[in-house]
Design a protein around this motif. Structure first.
Motif: not given
Length: 423
Positions: A264-282
């Motif tokens: 679950l800890a690794a999954a939370i990091v993964a979910g944050a990566q998805v959101l972070g990748g979407w946020i980065a160009p914005r």
């Protein structure tokens, strides 16, 4: 984005998906796997340090392979090497091998990953430019981070659940299987586009020539140099934190055998990566300079680690973990784009590999240091110390910003392919 660029992006995302899925099967349980094999905290993180030492040793040579023989060749060698060394790791666990054997195989694992670092990103950037893509790299790299996050989410959760249902060795066998599939996928889809390998009948001379040009465009290029010098502190701490969170969260949870919680800890990091990748160009569109995003990401991430070190409530720790991963993920594509726009095409893979080497060199020192701190003072204190160490990256990032390279404000084509020196 035209049709040719979309095809390149699809292949890049496919390779990223498969590779990350394979790797992430063990990310949620790797530290637990090492401890279950009979290693102490110090030995477990020392084994991880040997892994990063392998990356330090082989980053530049494998970067030269990518620049001299082709990024496709490098990728294929990476999948084969990583599959073989992962299976050896499984055998070490099966036979309760001594620490020296873990150290040797950990170095081989590092070798496998170095064939990927630099090569895939260099392949993407050159192929996109060749296809006529003139947009900012943050958008494509951000999508790659999002796909990587989805794959990591699936792989880490699956790895934790499968380990709990079977044993800690099965996720390692799953990684081997997926890597073999990715070898076939890359063999079929991947072609060097927009880049011609400079093969030579004298490999030693060719290696020296590529390495010399890479140093000229890397360490001797001030804005690039300072970004690289920041990497040992940020990357070294990041590697430790990711793996230390597994036993730390289990300790807070109160059940040392709840492997799905580690997943679950690794999954939370993964979910944050998805959101972070979407946020980065914005986020990038809201600020004038790329270094603003990178510097703020480093400072905020450091402060979160310090706070995490004083947390004793499981769910609060999960929230802080998610925030830490989100901040780091949002800064990653911006840093990648900044660095790529300062590097010439012919040396791109080697320079990017050298940057990865710098980050890995930090892991060689930081991981056993913080692992020892965890043995003596506990995991919370080691995380807080890690946050302080990460802050040491900020002065170097500020020095890179002061060079005023055009890439700091760039959104289009790489200035490095027309100007190898900063203005």
């Amino acid at each position: 984005m035209n049709a040719a660029a979309r095809k390149i992006q699809r292949i890049y995302l496919t390779l990223t998906l498969g590779n990350t899925l394979a790797a992430s099967f063990i990310w949620g349980i790797n530290t637990l796997f090492l401890l279950d094999a009979g290693l102490s905290n110090l030995e477990a993180f020392a084994a991880n340090a040997f892994f990063t030492a392998g990356m330090v040793l082989f980053e530049v040579p494998t970067g030269v392979v990518a620049d001299g023989w082709g990024r496709r060749v490098s990728f294929l060698l990476g999948t084969a090497t990583l599959a073989a060394s992962t299976y050896l790791y499984y055998l070490l666990w099966q036979f309760a091998a001594p620490f020296w054997a873990w150290a040797v195989v950990s170095v081989l694992l590092g070798l496998g990953f170095t064939f990927f670092s630099g090569a895939v990103e260099a392949w993407l950037v050159d192929a996109l430019r060749f296809s006529g893509y003139e947009g900012g790299l943050e958008a494509v790299l951000g999508r790659g981070l999002m796909v990587s996050g989805v794959a990591m989410l699936a792989g880490s959760v699956a790895g934790g659940v499968i380990a709990q249902a079977t044993n800690l060795g099965v996720p390692f066998l799953l990684r081997v299987g997926v890597l073999l599939v990715m070898f076939l996928v890359a063999f079929w889809l991947m072609r060097d586009v927009g880049f011609t390998p400079e093969r030579s009948g004298h490999p030693i001379q060719a290696t020296r020539a590529v390495l010399s040009a890479s140093i000229e465009n890397g360490l001797k290029n001030p804005p690039v140099r300072y970004v690289m010098l920041a990497a040992p502190f940020s990357a070294g701490v990041g590697i430790y934190v990711f793996y230390a969170l597994q036993p730390y969260l289990l300790e807070l949870f109160g059940d040392p055998h709840a492997y799905s919680v580690a997943g679950l800890a690794a999954a939370i990091v993964a979910g944050a990566q998805v959101l972070g990748g979407w946020i980065a160009p914005r986020v990038r569109r809201l600020v004038r300079k790329r270094t603003t995003v990178v510097i703020l990401s480093s400072i905020i991430g450091s402060l979160i680690l310090v706070v995490l070190g004083f947390t004793t409530v499981f769910w609060v720790a999960l929230v802080l973990l998610a925030l830490w991963a989100l901040v780091a993920s949002a800064g990653t594509p911006v840093r990648q784009a900044y660095l790529n726009d300062m590097i010439a095409s012919k040396q791109r893979a080697t320079v990017l590999s050298f940057d990865s080497l710098m980050g890995s060199s930090g892991g060689v020192v930081v991981q056993p240091l913080l692992g020892r701190a965890a043995d003596v003072y506990g995991y919370p204190a080691s995380l807080a110390i890690g946050g302080v160490i990460e802050l040491l990256a900020v002065p170097f990032l500020l020095l890179s910003r002061r060079q005023r390279h055009p890439a700091d404000q760039a959104n289009a084509a790489s200035s490095a392919d027309t100007e190898s020196q900063p203005s």
